[in-house]
Design an enzyme around this catalytic site. Structure first.
Site, PDB file in Angstrom:
ATOM      1  N   LYS A 151       0.842  -1.213   0.000  1.00 43.83           N
ATOM      2  CA  LYS A 151       0.000   0.000   0.000  1.00 43.83           C
ATOM      3  C   LYS A 151       0.878   1.265   0.000  1.00 43.83           C
ATOM      4  O   LYS A 151       2.087   1.181   0.286  1.00 43.83           O
ATOM      5  CB  LYS A 151      -0.891  -0.024   1.250  1.00 43.83           C
ATOM      6  CG  LYS A 151      -0.101  -0.060   2.553  1.00 43.83           C
ATOM      7  CD  LYS A 151      -0.974  -0.427   3.734  1.00 43.83           C
ATOM      8  CE  LYS A 151      -0.122  -0.479   4.995  1.00 43.83           C
ATOM      9  NZ  LYS A 151      -0.891  -0.888   6.174  1.00 43.83           N
ATOM     10  N   TYR A 181      16.474  30.339   5.791  1.00 41.46           N
ATOM     11  CA  TYR A 181      15.219  31.032   6.133  1.00 41.46           C
ATOM     12  C   TYR A 181      15.064  31.135   7.646  1.00 41.46           C
ATOM     13  O   TYR A 181      15.387  30.194   8.374  1.00 41.46           O
ATOM     14  CB  TYR A 181      14.023  30.249   5.602  1.00 41.46           C
ATOM     15  CG  TYR A 181      13.803  30.366   4.115  1.00 41.46           C
ATOM     16  CD1 TYR A 181      13.559  31.591   3.508  1.00 41.46           C
ATOM     17  CD2 TYR A 181      13.816  29.221   3.321  1.00 41.46           C
ATOM     18  CE1 TYR A 181      13.334  31.683   2.141  1.00 41.46           C
ATOM     19  CE2 TYR A 181      13.587  29.297   1.952  1.00 41.46           C
ATOM     20  CZ  TYR A 181      13.353  30.544   1.367  1.00 41.46           C
ATOM     21  OH  TYR A 181      13.133  30.621   0.019  1.00 41.46           O
TER      22      TYR A 181
HETATM   23  C1  LIG Z   1      -0.026  -1.728   6.866  1.00 44.67           C
HETATM   24  C2  LIG Z   1      -0.547  -2.948   7.518  1.00 44.67           C
HETATM   25  C3  LIG Z   1       0.312  -3.988   7.871  1.00 44.67           C
HETATM   26  C4  LIG Z   1       1.822  -3.884   7.748  1.00 44.67           C
HETATM   27  O1  LIG Z   1       2.331  -3.213   8.868  1.00 44.67           O
HETATM   28  P1  LIG Z   1       3.917  -2.999   9.019  1.00 44.67           P
HETATM   29  O2  LIG Z   1       4.069  -2.396  10.364  1.00 44.67           O
HETATM   30  O3  LIG Z   1       4.297  -2.060   7.938  1.00 44.67           O
HETATM   31  O4  LIG Z   1       4.527  -4.321   8.864  1.00 44.67           O
HETATM   32  C5  LIG Z   1      -0.240  -5.140   8.373  1.00 44.67           C
HETATM   33  N1  LIG Z   1      -1.583  -5.259   8.545  1.00 44.67           N
HETATM   34  C6  LIG Z   1      -2.436  -4.263   8.244  1.00 44.67           C
HETATM   35  C7  LIG Z   1      -3.888  -4.456   8.474  1.00 44.67           C
HETATM   36  C8  LIG Z   1      -1.951  -3.079   7.727  1.00 44.67           C
HETATM   37  O5  LIG Z   1      -2.800  -2.094   7.437  1.00 44.67           O
END
Ligand SMILES: *Cc1c(COP(=O)(O)O)cnc(C)c1O
Length: 366
Positions: free
Chosen positions: A35, A259
Site C-alpha cells: 500500500k 530562512y
Molecule cells: C499496513 C498494515 C500492515 C503492515 O504493517 P507494518 O508495520 O508495515 O509491517 C499489516 N496489517 C495491516 C492491516 C496493515 O494495514
C-alpha cells in the site's frame, strides 16, 4: 544533465528482507504489504520484484489493487480496509481481489451482492486497536452469515491488528491476543485460518504464529523498533535517498544560515548546500543537528530545510568537499529510523511521503 537527487531502490535487499520474514515464520504464508506506493518505493516495481514468491499482496484500497492488475500482477490482492462502497464487491469479484470485512455495511454489501463466483473474504476483529473491526463477541455471528452465503468462498481468514507490537515490553499485545483467541475458538468447531502479524510481530514476537503474516515496513529494510533488536538487525535498507553538494561557502562566527536565520555559527564554519528539500520529501521540520552523510561521514544539518535545498555544517570534515560530493539523506549507512527520530516522526512517514518528483532508480532487478 540531471538533478543529482534520487532514491535508489535495491530489489535484492527487498527480496532478502522478504526471505527473512518467511524464514521467521516458516509455517505461515507471507503477504507483502504494498500500500501507499509500497511505502514510497514504487508499488508496481516492488510487486513485480516479489511476484515469483509472494502468494498475495495487501493494499489499502481498490484503486491500488486495480493499478497492480493493470501492471499484470496475477496474485490475489487483499483490500485491507474492505470495500468503501457496495459496487466494489462486484469489482473485487471481477478482478480476484480479497476483501477484509470490518463493519456491518461491508458485510451486508457482500451478502446481498449479485455474484456469479464466490469471493474470498477476511474478517477483521477489533481486539483493542479500536480503529477497524467487528467486536470479538460478534465474530461467530458474522462468520456464520458468511459461511452460509453462496457469495463467499470457503477459506475465510480471521484477522486482527496489534497496536503496540513495536514496544517489546508492552503487555498490550498479549491482552489483544487474549481477546482474539476465544473468538476463534467459539466458531462451533470451525477452524478458520488466522492472520495476526505485521512487521513488529514477525520480528519481535516469535511466539505469535499465524497462517498469514502481513509484513510491510520490514520488507523495505527498516526496523519498527526504536531499540536494537536481533532480527531487525538482519534487515537491509532498500531505499538509498541520495543527492549531491551543489555549493560550498565559508561563514564567520555570528553569521546565520537559511530562512528565518534559525542557526547561527558559533565558530568560523564551512557550509555545504545540497540539492534536496521538502519538495523531495526531506522533512521540513528536521531540526538543526539531524544527521546527513557527506562523502559517507555524518554531518549536522544546519538552518531550515528549504523546498529544494538543505544546508549542512561540514566544518569538521577533514577532507575537501567538492561540488558534486556524495550526499546520503538516508540509506544502508544511515537508517531512516534515525533520521525520523530527530524529526519527531517514524520512518514509515518519511518513506511513504516521498513525492513523485524524486526519481526511483531500481537496481539488482535479478
Ligand atoms: C499496513 C498494515 C500492515 C503492515 O504493517 P507494518 O508495520 O508495515 O509491517 C499489516 N496489517 C495491516 C492491516 C496493515 O494495514
Amino acid at each position: 544533465m540531471s538533478r543529482p537527487t534520487s532514491a535508489i531502490i535495491d530489489l535484492q535487499a527487498l527480496r532478502e528482507n522478504f526471505s527473512l520474514a518467511q524464514k521467521l515464520a516458516p509455517n505461515s504464508k507471507s503477504m507483502p504489504m504494498v500500500k501507499a506506493n509500497a511505502y514510497g518505493h514504487g508499488m508496481v516495481e516492488i510487486a513485480n520484484a516479489l511476484a515469483d514468491s509472494a502468494p498475495a499482496f495487501g493494499v489499502a484500497c481498490i484503486e491500488e489493487a486495480l493499478a497492480l492488475r493493470k501492471a499484470n500482477i496475477k496474485q490475489p490482492i487483499l483490500l485491507l480496509e474492505g470495500p468503501h462502497s457496495a459496487d466494489e464487491v462486484g469489482i473485487a469479484e471481477k478482478h480476484g481481489f480479497w476483501l477484509m470485512l470490518e463493519n456491518h455495511n461491508q458485510l451486508q454489501a457482500v451478502l446481498s451482492a449479485q455474484l456469479t463466483t464466490a469471493i474470498t473474504v477476511w474478517i477483521k476483529l477489533d481486539t483493542g486497536m479500536h480503529r477497524l473491526g467487528f467486536q470479538p463477541e460478534d465474530a461467530c455471528h458474522v462468520y456464520k452469515q458468511l459461511t452460509n452465503s453462496p457469495n463467499v468462498a470457503e477459506d475465510i481468514v480471521l484477522a486482527t491488528h496489534f497496536a503496540c507490537a513495536d514496544n517489546l515490553k508492552s503487555n498490550f499485545t498479549y491482552q489483544q491476543l487474549q481477546s482474539f483467541e476465544p473468538a476463534v475458538d467459539n466458531l462451533d468447531g470451525s477452524k478458520p485460518s488466522i492472520s495476526l502479524a505485521n512487521s513488529a510481530v514477525i520480528l519481535g514476537w516469535p511466539s505469535i504464529q499465524d497462517d498469514w503474516q502481513r509484513p510491510g515496513y520490514m520488507l523495505y529494510g527498516a526496523s519498527p523498533f526504536s531499540e536494537p533488536q536481533e532480527n531487525a538487525e538482519q534487515l537491509k535498507q532498500v531505499m538509498h535517498f541520495q543527492s549531491a553538494v551543489i555549493s560550498t561557502r565559508f561563514i564567520k562566527t555570528g553569521e546565520s544560515v537559511g530562512y528565518t536565520a534559525n542557526w547561527t555559527a558559533q565558530r568560523n564554519s564551512t557550509i555545504a548546500t545540497v540539492a534536496v528539500g521538502y519538495g523531495d520529501g526531506y522533512p521540513r521540520h528536521a531540526p538543526n543537528g539531524t544527521p546527513v552523510l557527506i562523502n559517507g561521514v555524518k554531518c549536522p544539518l544546519v538552518g531550515r530545510v528549504s523546498m529544494d535545498m538543505i544546508t549542512v555544517d561540514i566544518t569538521d570534515l577533514n577532507t575537501e568537499v567538492e561540488i558534486g560530493a556524495d550526499v546520503t539523506l538516508w540509506g544502508p549507512e544511515l537508517s531512516v529510523t534515525e533520521v525520523a527520530e530527530h524529526c519527531g516522526t517514524i520512518g514509515y512517514e518519511l518513506l511513504t511521503r516521498m513525492p513523485a518528483r524524486v526519481p526511483r532508480i531500481y537496481i539488482n532487478a535479478k
